[in-house]
Write a protein that holds these residues in place. Structure first.
Motif, PDB file in Angstrom:
ATOM      1  N   PHE A  36      -7.089 -30.065  44.091  1.00 39.98           N
ATOM      2  CA  PHE A  36      -6.827 -28.794  44.470  1.00 39.98           C
ATOM      3  C   PHE A  36      -5.556 -28.345  44.864  1.00 39.98           C
ATOM      4  N   ASP A  37      -5.018 -29.116  46.016  1.00 43.11           N
ATOM      5  CA  ASP A  37      -3.866 -28.471  46.770  1.00 43.11           C
ATOM      6  C   ASP A  37      -2.549 -28.719  45.749  1.00 43.11           C
ATOM      7  N   LYS A  38      -2.574 -29.456  44.875  1.00 39.04           N
ATOM      8  CA  LYS A  38      -1.376 -29.601  43.988  1.00 39.04           C
ATOM      9  C   LYS A  38      -1.508 -28.708  42.779  1.00 39.04           C
ATOM     10  N   ILE A  39      -2.782 -28.553  42.049  1.00 39.30           N
ATOM     11  CA  ILE A  39      -2.538 -27.496  41.298  1.00 39.30           C
ATOM     12  C   ILE A  39      -2.693 -25.894  41.649  1.00 39.30           C
ATOM     13  N   PHE A  40      -2.953 -25.622  42.849  1.00 43.32           N
ATOM     14  CA  PHE A  40      -3.458 -24.398  43.314  1.00 43.32           C
ATOM     15  C   PHE A  40      -2.446 -24.174  44.707  1.00 43.32           C
ATOM     16  N   GLU A  41      -1.182 -24.395  44.418  1.00 40.54           N
ATOM     17  CA  GLU A  41      -0.329 -24.576  45.676  1.00 40.54           C
ATOM     18  C   GLU A  41      -0.294 -23.118  46.139  1.00 40.54           C
ATOM     19  N   ASN A  42       0.068 -23.004  47.669  1.00 43.90           N
ATOM     20  CA  ASN A  42       0.034 -21.993  48.264  1.00 43.90           C
ATOM     21  C   ASN A  42      -1.146 -21.007  48.305  1.00 43.90           C
ATOM     22  N   TYR A  43      -2.395 -21.599  48.143  1.00 42.12           N
ATOM     23  CA  TYR A  43      -3.547 -21.019  48.275  1.00 42.12           C
ATOM     24  C   TYR A  43      -3.886 -20.424  49.587  1.00 42.12           C
ATOM     25  N   VAL A  44      -4.192 -19.022  49.784  1.00 42.12           N
ATOM     26  CA  VAL A  44      -4.399 -18.206  50.757  1.00 42.12           C
ATOM     27  C   VAL A  44      -5.910 -18.391  51.193  1.00 42.12           C
ATOM     28  N   ARG A  45      -6.182 -19.054  52.308  1.00 40.33           N
ATOM     29  CA  ARG A  45      -7.601 -19.126  52.706  1.00 40.33           C
ATOM     30  C   ARG A  45      -8.185 -17.964  53.267  1.00 40.33           C
ATOM     31  N   LEU A  46      -9.467 -17.397  52.977  1.00 38.70           N
ATOM     32  CA  LEU A  46     -10.032 -16.260  53.592  1.00 38.70           C
ATOM     33  C   LEU A  46     -10.636 -16.653  54.706  1.00 38.70           C
ATOM     34  N   PRO A  47     -10.857 -15.715  55.941  1.00 37.59           N
ATOM     35  CA  PRO A  47     -11.471 -15.948  57.073  1.00 37.59           C
ATOM     36  C   PRO A  47     -12.833 -16.673  56.942  1.00 37.59           C
ATOM     37  N   TYR A  48     -13.533 -16.223  56.194  1.00 37.95           N
ATOM     38  CA  TYR A  48     -14.978 -17.023  55.864  1.00 37.95           C
ATOM     39  C   TYR A  48     -15.081 -18.428  55.219  1.00 37.95           C
ATOM     40  N   ASP A  97     -17.156 -12.608  45.338  1.00 39.08           N
ATOM     41  CA  ASP A  97     -16.661 -12.674  46.927  1.00 39.08           C
ATOM     42  C   ASP A  97     -17.847 -12.775  47.821  1.00 39.08           C
ATOM     43  N   GLU A  98     -18.655 -11.689  47.228  1.00 34.51           N
ATOM     44  CA  GLU A  98     -20.051 -11.689  48.326  1.00 34.51           C
ATOM     45  C   GLU A  98     -20.858 -13.089  48.007  1.00 34.51           C
ATOM     46  N   SER A  99     -20.975 -13.633  46.888  1.00 37.05           N
ATOM     47  CA  SER A  99     -21.510 -14.945  46.544  1.00 37.05           C
ATOM     48  C   SER A  99     -21.077 -16.207  47.451  1.00 37.05           C
ATOM     49  N   PHE A 100     -19.675 -16.248  47.240  1.00 39.40           N
ATOM     50  CA  PHE A 100     -19.079 -17.384  47.906  1.00 39.40           C
ATOM     51  C   PHE A 100     -19.182 -17.272  49.407  1.00 39.40           C
ATOM     52  N   GLN A 101     -19.119 -15.828  49.924  1.00 41.40           N
ATOM     53  CA  GLN A 101     -19.131 -15.653  51.361  1.00 41.40           C
ATOM     54  C   GLN A 101     -20.520 -15.992  51.881  1.00 41.40           C
ATOM     55  N   TYR A 102     -21.471 -15.829  51.067  1.00 40.13           N
ATOM     56  CA  TYR A 102     -23.060 -16.095  51.317  1.00 40.13           C
ATOM     57  C   TYR A 102     -23.030 -17.589  51.451  1.00 40.13           C
ATOM     58  N   ILE A 132      -9.796 -16.077  40.771  1.00 48.01           N
ATOM     59  CA  ILE A 132     -11.391 -16.434  40.604  1.00 48.01           C
ATOM     60  C   ILE A 132     -11.581 -18.104  40.151  1.00 48.01           C
ATOM     61  N   LEU A 133     -10.741 -18.550  39.553  1.00 47.70           N
ATOM     62  CA  LEU A 133     -10.706 -20.123  39.162  1.00 47.70           C
ATOM     63  C   LEU A 133     -10.566 -20.930  40.555  1.00 47.70           C
ATOM     64  N   ALA A 134      -9.403 -20.399  41.190  1.00 46.12           N
ATOM     65  CA  ALA A 134      -8.905 -21.032  42.543  1.00 46.12           C
ATOM     66  C   ALA A 134     -10.153 -20.939  43.595  1.00 46.12           C
ATOM     67  N   ARG A 135     -10.758 -19.850  43.677  1.00 51.43           N
ATOM     68  CA  ARG A 135     -11.850 -19.742  44.612  1.00 51.43           C
ATOM     69  C   ARG A 135     -13.133 -20.494  44.347  1.00 51.43           C
ATOM     70  N   LEU A 136     -13.404 -20.594  43.040  1.00 48.88           N
ATOM     71  CA  LEU A 136     -14.503 -21.168  42.524  1.00 48.88           C
ATOM     72  C   LEU A 136     -14.344 -22.812  42.721  1.00 48.88           C
ATOM     73  N   ILE A 137     -12.990 -23.313  42.407  1.00 46.62           N
ATOM     74  CA  ILE A 137     -12.653 -24.816  42.344  1.00 46.62           C
ATOM     75  C   ILE A 137     -12.784 -25.083  44.056  1.00 46.62           C
ATOM     76  N   PRO A 188     -15.546  -4.079  39.863  1.00 47.96           N
ATOM     77  CA  PRO A 188     -15.156  -3.785  41.139  1.00 47.96           C
ATOM     78  C   PRO A 188     -14.660  -4.981  41.738  1.00 47.96           C
ATOM     79  N   LEU A 189     -13.532  -5.049  42.580  1.00 49.27           N
ATOM     80  CA  LEU A 189     -12.759  -6.079  43.119  1.00 49.27           C
ATOM     81  C   LEU A 189     -13.207  -6.169  44.852  1.00 49.27           C
ATOM     82  N   ARG A 190     -13.253  -7.176  45.548  1.00 47.23           N
ATOM     83  CA  ARG A 190     -12.951  -7.538  46.690  1.00 47.23           C
ATOM     84  C   ARG A 190     -12.385  -8.935  46.998  1.00 47.23           C
ATOM     85  N   ASN A 191     -11.336  -8.686  47.820  1.00 44.12           N
ATOM     86  CA  ASN A 191     -10.611  -9.911  48.049  1.00 44.12           C
ATOM     87  C   ASN A 191     -10.053 -10.226  47.027  1.00 44.12           C
ATOM     88  N   GLY A 192      -9.540  -9.674  45.803  1.00 43.15           N
ATOM     89  CA  GLY A 192      -8.765 -10.002  44.824  1.00 43.15           C
ATOM     90  C   GLY A 192      -9.651 -10.576  43.623  1.00 43.15           C
TER      91      GLY A 192
END
Length: 298
Positions: free
Chosen positions: A281-293, A119-124, A224-229, A109-113
């Protein structure tokens, strides 16, 4: 033929297939003259030839057993694929429909992609300022708490994260999750190409190749990789507090991204690649959209 497949689309079909797979592993034939057992055997071969197990699991949950069996029945059978299915099918058929660990990310099951657990763990970790924890991802959490959270996740308890006592409990759970994935986030197809990029001495070229290669990953793997990195990137900004710089974070996360069959052989290469991702990070994951948290990178 339709009547046959409707007749076996019952709760007992898993039991019948499980019995047949057990017998096949022992070199025994299924009971001669049993129509249900014979039909289940054919279904086994069809499912095995149809798709990977994690996709089959998703179809079982989302489309329903009957539709899956109809679709599987139209595929050509393959004894070679059946051997593979026989080896791993037992655990597949026996596991809980809500199981989170040990299955492909595309079936969760997905949340925020990304899978909800991530997603819950990163938000925490952002909201509890886990990036300030000394020894982040290096110090283990409370084993009893981590396994209690895992149990609640597999029981589909939406309040599982309330059991966490510290950021170390969450990071230990994340490492457990990544370590038990059926394949690396870099995927089996692209894995060796990621590893080989560590041999490029020219940093600019390595960054360019990493950017191109990450774009070839499935969307969910890339996200997932982008959010983790990105989280690790942010945490490294506080290395004076958490005592974890880019290399230290790459060392503790590296084993989670390396293929389990090649940990010793490829770990140093993976650490090199992860360090490069953290530093660019910014060069490898271009156009990354930051989540509110998520915090703004410093």
């Amino acid at each position: 033929m339709d009547d046959v497949f409707y007749s076996i689309a019952t709760p007992s079909v898993a039991s019948g297939i499980r019995c047949l797979l057990s017998r096949s592993l022992q070199g025994l034939d299924f009971p001669e003259g049993s129509r249900r057992f014979y039909t289940d055997w054919v279904v086994c071969m069809a499912i095995a030839n149809m798709c990977q197990l994690d996709i089959a699991a998703h179809l079982l949950r989302e489309a329903g057993v009957i539709r899956l069996l109809h679709r599987a029945a139209r595929k050509r059978h393959s004894d070679e694929r059946l051997k593979h299915f026989s080896l791993v099918g037992l655990s597949f058929l026996a596991r809980s429909p809500s199981q989170i660990f040990g299955i492909g990310v595309s079936c969760l099951p997905l949340r925020n992609g990304i899978p909800s657990i991530l997603d819950e763990s990163f938000q925490y970790l952002y909201e509890k300022e886990g990036f300030l924890c000394s020894g982040l991802f290096r110090i283990a959490g409370d084993e009893h708490v981590v396994w209690a959270m895992r149990k609640e996740l597999d029981a589909a308890n939406p309040n599982w994260i309330s059991l966490a006592k510290s950021c170390h409990d969450i990071t230990s759970l994340l490492k457990m999750f990544f370590s038990e994935l059926p394949e690396s986030l870099w995927t089996e197809e692209l894995y060796l190409r990621f590893i080989s990029l560590s041999l490029l001495e020219n940093t600019n070229r390595r960054v360019k190749e990493l950017r191109n290669l990450t774009l070839k990953l499935p969307t969910i793997n890339r996200t997932i990789l982008a959010r983790l990195i990105r989280f690790l990137c942010y945490a490294s900004c506080f290395e004076d507090v958490n005592r974890m710089d880019d290399t230290s974070l790459a060392v503790v996360i590296g084993p989670c991204l390396v293929s389990r069959a090649n940990v010793l052989q490829h770990l140093s290469h993976a650490i090199e690649i992860i360090t490069t991702m953290l530093q660019n990070f910014d060069k490898i994951f271009e156009n990354y959209v930051r989540l509110p948290y998520e915090r703004v990178l410093l």
